[in-house]
Design a protein around this motif. Structure first.
Motif, PDB file in Angstrom:
ATOM      1  N   THR A 112       0.830  -1.201   0.000  1.00 54.25           N
ATOM      2  CA  THR A 112       0.000   0.000   0.000  1.00 54.25           C
ATOM      3  C   THR A 112       0.863   1.249   0.000  1.00 54.25           C
ATOM      4  O   THR A 112       0.605   2.213  -0.742  1.00 54.25           O
ATOM      5  N   LEU A 113       1.901   1.256   0.836  1.00 55.44           N
ATOM      6  CA  LEU A 113       2.830   2.384   0.902  1.00 55.44           C
ATOM      7  C   LEU A 113       3.457   2.667  -0.461  1.00 55.44           C
ATOM      8  O   LEU A 113       3.492   3.817  -0.920  1.00 55.44           O
ATOM      9  N   ALA A 114       3.947   1.619  -1.113  1.00 58.56           N
ATOM     10  CA  ALA A 114       4.601   1.789  -2.414  1.00 58.56           C
ATOM     11  C   ALA A 114       3.627   2.346  -3.449  1.00 58.56           C
ATOM     12  O   ALA A 114       3.989   3.212  -4.256  1.00 58.56           O
ATOM     13  N   ASN A 115       2.393   1.877  -3.404  1.00 60.56           N
ATOM     14  CA  ASN A 115       1.416   2.354  -4.383  1.00 60.56           C
ATOM     15  C   ASN A 115       0.917   3.758  -4.075  1.00 60.56           C
ATOM     16  O   ASN A 115       0.546   4.499  -4.983  1.00 60.56           O
ATOM     17  N   VAL A 116       0.909   4.142  -2.807  1.00 59.33           N
ATOM     18  CA  VAL A 116       0.620   5.540  -2.467  1.00 59.33           C
ATOM     19  C   VAL A 116       1.711   6.436  -3.054  1.00 59.33           C
ATOM     20  O   VAL A 116       1.428   7.489  -3.642  1.00 59.33           O
TER      21      VAL A 116
END
Length: 232
Positions: free
Chosen positions: A213-217
């Motif tokens: 999720t962090l990477a895609n944010v």
């Protein structure tokens, strides 16, 4: 501009932490006294030190421990390779994690976490020292100018200079349209899952999905396509 940062240099990171001891009674009298003194201003006179330990023991590096660290690195610009370091012995976990920074591909790594500058990065550094080890090079900040620190923080990026603002990773993912798999646990339940259910594997999966999720944010902040996970 974050669009100019080479995505292959970014290492996305998330940690999960719990209180050092399962309950207040397991702390030594000295530890109880130190906790009482350190947290008095935060909890005020109406909250007992014992109750505050159950609630916040896993938030402070001096009284907590890391139970897993998940990292993710972009592969072929469209996938995220995810690996997690976890162990019942925190020293073993940290030693294995620290070894990855000896690899040539991480020589000039840029660390990225959500609220990492206030939580993940200092927590990792402090726990390395408490366990008698030197923090890996990317975590050694003494003497560096702000623009020399190789850290990214998605919460800071979202603030745009507004230091009063706080936004959770879940909220930021939601408003940016980033897929965030529903889980039967969240950050507030990690301690219970660890100490009551004794299910570290469940926490590992939760941590790994937070890294995705962090990477895609981060990708969304750069107006780029989402990454697909690759687990090691």
């Amino acid at each position: 501009m974050i669009e100019h940062i080479p995505i292959e240099r970014v290492l996305f990171l998330d940690i999960e932490t719990v209180a050092q001891k399962e309950c207040w009674e397991n702390l030594s009298p000295k530890e109880q006294a130190l906790w009482d003194k350190k947290t008095f201003r935060q909890r005020g006179e109406d909250t007992e030190a014992k109750d505050f330990y159950l609630e916040r023991g896993g938030i402070m590096a001096e009284f907590g421990k890391i139970i897993c660290i998940s990292v993710g690195k972009t592969v072929n610009n469209n996938s995220l390779r995810i690996k997690t370091f976890y162990h019942e012995n925190e020293e073993v976990l940290l030693r294995e994690f620290g070894e990855i920074f000896n690899k040539p591909c991480l020589k000039n790594v840029i660390l990225c976490a959500h609220n990492g500058k206030e939580f993940d990065f200092p927590w990792i550094s402090r726990r390395f020292l408490i366990n008698g080890m030197r923090p890996p090079q990317p975590f050694q900040l003494y003497g560096k100018k702000p623009w020399e620190v190789p850290h990214l923080d998605t919460m800071e990026l979202w603030k745009f200079g507004d230091y009063k603002s706080f936004v959770s990773l879940d909220l930021l993912a939601y408003i940016l349209g980033v897929p965030s798999p529903k889980e039967d646990i969240d950050g507030s339940l990690v301690s219970s899952v660890y100490y009551k259910e004794r299910d570290l594997e469940k926490i590992v999966k939760y941590c790994e999905k937070d890294v995705l999720t962090l990477a895609n944010v981060f990708r969304r902040l750069r107006q780029e396509e989402f990454l697909n996970p690759l687990y090691k």
